[in-house]
Design an enzyme around this catalytic site. Structure first.
Site, PDB file in Angstrom:
ATOM      1  N   HIS A   1       6.722  -0.012   3.398  1.00 45.26           N
ATOM      2  CA  HIS A   1       6.293  -0.976   2.403  1.00 45.26           C
ATOM      3  C   HIS A   1       6.350  -0.338   1.010  1.00 45.26           C
ATOM      4  CE1 HIS A   1       2.302   1.001   3.391  1.00 45.26           C
ATOM      5  NE2 HIS A   1       2.365   1.151   2.083  1.00 45.26           N
TER       6      HIS A   1
HETATM    7  P1  TYD Z   1      -0.768  -0.408   7.645  1.00 45.55           P
HETATM    8  O1  TYD Z   1      -0.552  -0.999   6.289  1.00 45.55           O
HETATM    9  O2  TYD Z   1       0.068  -0.912   8.764  1.00 45.55           O
HETATM   10  O3  TYD Z   1      -0.599   1.168   7.552  1.00 45.55           O
HETATM   11  P2  TYD Z   1       0.722   2.023   7.174  1.00 45.55           P
HETATM   12  O4  TYD Z   1       1.412   1.291   6.079  1.00 45.55           O
HETATM   13  O5  TYD Z   1       0.172   3.322   6.750  1.00 45.55           O
HETATM   14  O6  TYD Z   1       1.574   2.169   8.352  1.00 45.55           O
HETATM   15  O7  TYD Z   1      -2.299  -0.538   7.991  1.00 45.55           O
HETATM   16  C1  TYD Z   1      -2.777  -0.556   9.304  1.00 45.55           C
HETATM   17  C2  TYD Z   1      -4.022  -1.417   9.354  1.00 45.55           C
HETATM   18  O8  TYD Z   1      -5.079  -0.816   8.615  1.00 45.55           O
HETATM   19  C3  TYD Z   1      -3.798  -2.800   8.778  1.00 45.55           C
HETATM   20  O9  TYD Z   1      -4.464  -3.739   9.629  1.00 45.55           O
HETATM   21  C4  TYD Z   1      -4.485  -2.747   7.446  1.00 45.55           C
HETATM   22  C5  TYD Z   1      -5.583  -1.730   7.662  1.00 45.55           C
HETATM   23  N1  TYD Z   1      -5.955  -0.991   6.455  1.00 45.55           N
HETATM   24  C6  TYD Z   1      -7.228  -1.153   5.934  1.00 45.55           C
HETATM   25  O10 TYD Z   1      -8.056  -1.926   6.443  1.00 45.55           O
HETATM   26  N2  TYD Z   1      -7.578  -0.429   4.833  1.00 45.55           N
HETATM   27  C7  TYD Z   1      -6.718   0.436   4.227  1.00 45.55           C
HETATM   28  O11 TYD Z   1      -7.088   1.078   3.213  1.00 45.55           O
HETATM   29  C8  TYD Z   1      -5.393   0.576   4.766  1.00 45.55           C
HETATM   30  C9  TYD Z   1      -4.406   1.514   4.130  1.00 45.55           C
HETATM   31  C10 TYD Z   1      -5.060  -0.150   5.881  1.00 45.55           C
END
Ligand code: TYD
Length: 140
Positions: free
Chosen positions: A55
């Site tokens: 992303h």
């Molecule tokens: P995600 O965006 O998929 O993580 P990455 O991009 O690192 O692979 O996030 C995984 C899950 O965690 C998603 O349901 C959103 C949640 N999340 C939070 O609740 N708070 C946060 O600060 C972050 C980064 C993610």
């Protein structure tokens, strides 16, 4: 600014304060993190075969540190795509907005700490690479 890194990204060397008891690394807002820290999160127990991230953020600024173990961060600003191996707790990676990022090749012991300038907000995410490229072209 490191010349080879994508726009708004920079590697920062964090000072290790060591004595006979061990070592300590401090990160302060306005110093090592050039923003107010609104949120901290960390990635743990990441499987070796997964790719995370995938992303870009519209506005978010972050500082990432592999405080234990190592992982590879891929940064892409639409012009340059660079791979950085984060493998030392004294190595911080600043990441600015509108940079596509992917994380992979996590070691089993990797703890990737991320400090961010805003609370979690899904509306700040661009999770489709083509949408990201079109958004860059629209602002070029
Ligand atoms: P995600 O965006 O998929 O993580 P990455 O991009 O690192 O692979 O996030 C995984 C899950 O965690 C998603 O349901 C959103 C949640 N999340 C939070 O609740 N708070 C946060 O600060 C972050 C980064 C993610």
């Amino acid at each position: 600014m490191t010349e080879t890194l994508p726009r708004g990204c920079e590697l920062v060397e964090l000072r290790v304060i060591g004595d006979e008891r061990g070592s300590l690394v401090a990160i302060e807002a306005g110093r090592e993190a050039p923003f107010d820290i609104a949120r901290a999160y960390y990635l743990i127990e990441t499987r070796a075969d997964v790719v995370r991230g995938l992303h870009a953020h519209k506005t978010l600024r972050q500082l990432a540190v592999a405080v234990s173990g190592a992982c590879t961060m891929i940064l892409d600003d639409g012009r340059r795509r660079e791979e950085i191996r984060l493998e030392r707790p004294s190595q911080g990676l600043l990441m600015g907005p509108m940079v596509w990022r992917e994380m992979r090749d996590f070691t089993a012991d990797c703890v990737l700490l991320v400090l961010a300038d805003s609370a979690y907000d899904e509306r700040d995410y661009i999770r489709d690479y083509e949408v990201f490229r079109r958004a860059l072209e629209a602002t070029a």
